[in-house]
Write a protein that holds these residues in place. Structure first.
Motif, PDB file in Angstrom:
ATOM      1  N   ASP A  94      44.065  28.520   8.540  1.00  0.00           N
ATOM      2  CA  ASP A  94      43.127  29.101   7.583  1.00  0.00           C
ATOM      3  C   ASP A  94      42.513  28.022   6.691  1.00  0.00           C
ATOM      4  OD1 ASP A  94      44.636  29.031   4.842  1.00  0.00           O
ATOM      5  OD2 ASP A  94      46.101  29.793   6.275  1.00  0.00           O
ATOM      6  N   VAL A  95      41.400  28.387   6.085  1.00  0.00           N
ATOM      7  CA  VAL A  95      40.616  27.435   5.303  1.00  0.00           C
ATOM      8  C   VAL A  95      41.418  26.867   4.133  1.00  0.00           C
ATOM      9  CG1 VAL A  95      38.651  27.298   3.704  1.00  0.00           C
ATOM     10  CG2 VAL A  95      38.350  28.322   5.972  1.00  0.00           C
ATOM     11  N   VAL A  96      42.130  27.716   3.399  1.00  0.00           N
ATOM     12  CA  VAL A  96      42.886  27.232   2.236  1.00  0.00           C
ATOM     13  C   VAL A  96      43.920  26.196   2.656  1.00  0.00           C
ATOM     14  CG1 VAL A  96      44.528  27.875   0.438  1.00  0.00           C
ATOM     15  CG2 VAL A  96      42.533  29.278   0.826  1.00  0.00           C
ATOM     16  N   SER A  97      44.622  26.458   3.750  1.00  0.00           N
ATOM     17  CA  SER A  97      45.638  25.501   4.210  1.00  0.00           C
ATOM     18  C   SER A  97      45.011  24.181   4.612  1.00  0.00           C
ATOM     19  CB  SER A  97      46.430  26.090   5.387  1.00  0.00           C
ATOM     20  OG  SER A  97      47.180  27.211   4.976  1.00  0.00           O
ATOM     21  N   ASN A  98      43.826  24.230   5.231  1.00  0.00           N
ATOM     22  CA  ASN A  98      43.124  22.994   5.567  1.00  0.00           C
ATOM     23  C   ASN A  98      42.789  22.205   4.305  1.00  0.00           C
ATOM     24  OD1 ASN A  98      42.180  22.298   8.489  1.00  0.00           O
ATOM     25  ND2 ASN A  98      42.101  24.537   8.409  1.00  0.00           N
ATOM     26  N   VAL A  99      42.358  22.895   3.266  1.00  0.00           N
ATOM     27  CA  VAL A  99      42.034  22.212   2.008  1.00  0.00           C
ATOM     28  C   VAL A  99      43.295  21.608   1.389  1.00  0.00           C
ATOM     29  CG1 VAL A  99      41.149  22.516  -0.345  1.00  0.00           C
ATOM     30  CG2 VAL A  99      40.027  23.670   1.576  1.00  0.00           C
ATOM     31  N   LEU A 100      44.394  22.356   1.447  1.00  0.00           N
ATOM     32  CA  LEU A 100      45.657  21.882   0.870  1.00  0.00           C
ATOM     33  C   LEU A 100      46.194  20.657   1.590  1.00  0.00           C
ATOM     34  CD1 LEU A 100      47.277  25.344   0.166  1.00  0.00           C
ATOM     35  CD2 LEU A 100      46.749  23.613  -1.563  1.00  0.00           C
ATOM     36  N   HIS A 101      45.739  20.413   2.806  1.00  0.00           N
ATOM     37  CA  HIS A 101      46.154  19.203   3.503  1.00  0.00           C
ATOM     38  C   HIS A 101      45.717  17.941   2.757  1.00  0.00           C
ATOM     39  CE1 HIS A 101      47.153  20.682   7.845  1.00  0.00           C
ATOM     40  NE2 HIS A 101      47.936  21.192   6.925  1.00  0.00           N
ATOM     41  N   ARG A 131      33.635  26.367  -6.017  1.00  0.00           N
ATOM     42  CA  ARG A 131      32.635  25.395  -6.464  1.00  0.00           C
ATOM     43  C   ARG A 131      31.660  25.056  -5.338  1.00  0.00           C
ATOM     44  NH1 ARG A 131      34.033  19.192  -8.405  1.00  0.00           N
ATOM     45  NH2 ARG A 131      31.890  18.605  -8.984  1.00  0.00           N
ATOM     46  N   LEU A 132      32.172  25.008  -4.101  1.00  0.00           N
ATOM     47  CA  LEU A 132      31.345  24.647  -2.955  1.00  0.00           C
ATOM     48  C   LEU A 132      30.688  25.861  -2.287  1.00  0.00           C
ATOM     49  CD1 LEU A 132      33.632  21.906  -1.387  1.00  0.00           C
ATOM     50  CD2 LEU A 132      31.474  21.559  -2.599  1.00  0.00           C
ATOM     51  N   GLY A 133      30.884  27.034  -2.873  1.00  0.00           N
ATOM     52  CA  GLY A 133      30.184  28.217  -2.398  1.00  0.00           C
ATOM     53  C   GLY A 133      30.754  28.855  -1.145  1.00  0.00           C
ATOM     54  N   ILE A 134      32.026  28.629  -0.839  1.00  0.00           N
ATOM     55  CA  ILE A 134      32.609  29.185   0.380  1.00  0.00           C
ATOM     56  C   ILE A 134      33.963  29.844   0.113  1.00  0.00           C
ATOM     57  CG2 ILE A 134      31.410  27.772   2.101  1.00  0.00           C
ATOM     58  CD1 ILE A 134      33.777  25.832   2.018  1.00  0.00           C
ATOM     59  N   VAL A 135      34.209  30.273  -1.105  1.00  0.00           N
ATOM     60  CA  VAL A 135      35.512  30.840  -1.446  1.00  0.00           C
ATOM     61  C   VAL A 135      35.792  32.114  -0.659  1.00  0.00           C
ATOM     62  CG1 VAL A 135      34.698  32.226  -3.409  1.00  0.00           C
ATOM     63  CG2 VAL A 135      37.065  31.339  -3.369  1.00  0.00           C
ATOM     64  N   GLU A 136      34.746  32.855  -0.273  1.00  0.00           N
ATOM     65  CA  GLU A 136      34.969  34.100   0.471  1.00  0.00           C
ATOM     66  C   GLU A 136      35.550  33.850   1.866  1.00  0.00           C
ATOM     67  OE1 GLU A 136      30.624  32.942   1.269  1.00  0.00           O
ATOM     68  OE2 GLU A 136      32.098  32.805  -0.356  1.00  0.00           O
ATOM     69  N   HIS A 137      35.458  32.598   2.326  1.00  0.00           N
ATOM     70  CA  HIS A 137      35.988  32.259   3.649  1.00  0.00           C
ATOM     71  C   HIS A 137      37.421  31.725   3.593  1.00  0.00           C
ATOM     72  CE1 HIS A 137      32.019  32.905   5.276  1.00  0.00           C
ATOM     73  NE2 HIS A 137      31.502  31.997   4.478  1.00  0.00           N
ATOM     74  N   ALA A 138      38.021  31.712   2.411  1.00  0.00           N
ATOM     75  CA  ALA A 138      39.346  31.105   2.227  1.00  0.00           C
ATOM     76  C   ALA A 138      40.403  31.594   3.210  1.00  0.00           C
ATOM     77  CB  ALA A 138      39.816  31.304   0.783  1.00  0.00           C
ATOM     78  N   PRO A 139      40.498  32.908   3.516  1.00  0.00           N
ATOM     79  CA  PRO A 139      41.572  33.352   4.418  1.00  0.00           C
ATOM     80  C   PRO A 139      41.232  33.231   5.900  1.00  0.00           C
ATOM     81  CG  PRO A 139      40.397  35.254   3.545  1.00  0.00           C
ATOM     82  CD  PRO A 139      39.782  34.039   2.896  1.00  0.00           C
ATOM     83  N   LYS A 140      40.002  32.852   6.231  1.00  0.00           N
ATOM     84  CA  LYS A 140      39.589  32.786   7.630  1.00  0.00           C
ATOM     85  C   LYS A 140      40.107  31.523   8.306  1.00  0.00           C
ATOM     86  CE  LYS A 140      35.185  35.192   6.802  1.00  0.00           C
ATOM     87  NZ  LYS A 140      33.710  35.055   6.877  1.00  0.00           N
ATOM     88  N   ARG A 141      40.224  31.581   9.616  1.00  0.00           N
ATOM     89  CA  ARG A 141      40.506  30.366  10.369  1.00  0.00           C
ATOM     90  C   ARG A 141      39.302  29.434  10.282  1.00  0.00           C
ATOM     91  NH1 ARG A 141      43.224  32.212  16.156  1.00  0.00           N
ATOM     92  NH2 ARG A 141      45.246  32.880  15.330  1.00  0.00           N
ATOM     93  N   ALA A 142      39.563  28.149  10.248  1.00  0.00           N
ATOM     94  CA  ALA A 142      38.476  27.174  10.145  1.00  0.00           C
ATOM     95  C   ALA A 142      37.514  27.286  11.321  1.00  0.00           C
ATOM     96  CB  ALA A 142      39.044  25.755  10.060  1.00  0.00           C
TER      97      ALA A 142
END
Length: 269
Positions: A94-101, A131-142
């Protein structure tokens, strides 16, 4: 802030970067241009210490970063974030986990193995995505996101490192013109709002002029131009790219209005 002195990288008989010497005394957004094989990517990889230099050096705030090893090199890499053309995300994560990397360099092996993150880091990742305008995609797979959205996830991951410098290696080369503008605007805002230095390898002149404070031109591994966007004339561009009088900037433009006025079947270089 950043001093590069005679930095050189050779691969056998080939010289990828040849005695590059540059001085950056303040935070700025800097574009590096040049044809494929000019040495742009190798230069950034040496600054991030993904690649060792053959000779020369570079210092940041007076500290030599050229020969760091082990933990010291990893600390520098956390302060000098890298963004790649192909995003380098984990597609099925998911997107959040990718960011947390972006926090891996400062986490323990055990926490990394079990994918454990402090709540404060999770909140910060969400804030950066917002901030980058993509918070709604946070739980989706990258892998479910568009190319432009994935590149913004990669930018968010870089910001999680809280770096002094962001290096972007052809960040818009694989994007359509609309997404290219969104990504470049995001990088420009990060520089202006955070005061971070951004150094981006770019393949279009109009992008360098529009978003950068300073432009570096490389040809055959050497720095052949260092100036303002206003000084980057068509004649100078011909010299950088080794092109003739038939050189056309429009052929490589990412400007939407330029593309709309040309053959709709043409593919920009």
């Amino acid at each position: 802030m950043l001093e590069i002195t005679n930095l050189t990288k050779t691969f056998g008989a080939n010289t990828a970067v040849d005695n590059a010497t540059l001085s950056f005394q303040r935070s700025a957004m800097i574009g590096i241009i040049g044809r494929s094989g000019a040495g742009k990517s190798t230069l950034l990889r040496m600054l991030n210490r993904l690649t060792d230099s053959s000779s020369g050096s570079f210092t940041v705030e007076g500290h030599d970063m050229t020969h760091l090893r082990g933990a010291a090199r990893r600390r520098w890499q956390s302060q000098c974030a890298m963004i790649f053309q192909q995003f380098n995300l984990v597609p099925r994560m998911d997107v959040v986990s990718n960011v947390l990397h972006g926090t891996l360099n400062r986490r323990s092996t055990m926490a990394t193995m079990f994918n454990l993150y402090p709540t404060s880091d999770v909140h910060r990742a969400i804030e950066i995505l917002d901030r980058l305008g993509i918070v709604e995609h946070a739980p989706k797979r990258a892998e479910a996101l568009s190319g432009g959205q994935q590149q913004r996830v990669a930018i968010a991951r870089a910001l999680m490192q809280d770096p002094k410098i962001i290096l972007a290696d052809e960040p818009i080369a694989s994007l359509d013109p609309m997404n290219a503008q969104v990504v470049m605007q995001a990088l420009r805002r990060i520089h202006e709002e955070d005061g971070r230095m951004v150094i981006a390898n770019l393949h279009t002149l109009d992008t360098a002029r529009r978003y950068c404070d300073r432009v570096i031109g490389m040809r055959d591994g050497r720095v052949v131009f260092d100036g303002t966007p206003e000084q980057l004339t068509t004649g100078v561009a011909r010299d950088i790219y080794g092109a003739g009088s038939d050189f056309s900037e429009a052929a490589t433009s990412t400007a939407i209005e330029t593309l709309d006025s040309t053959d709709t079947h043409a593919v920009p270089a």
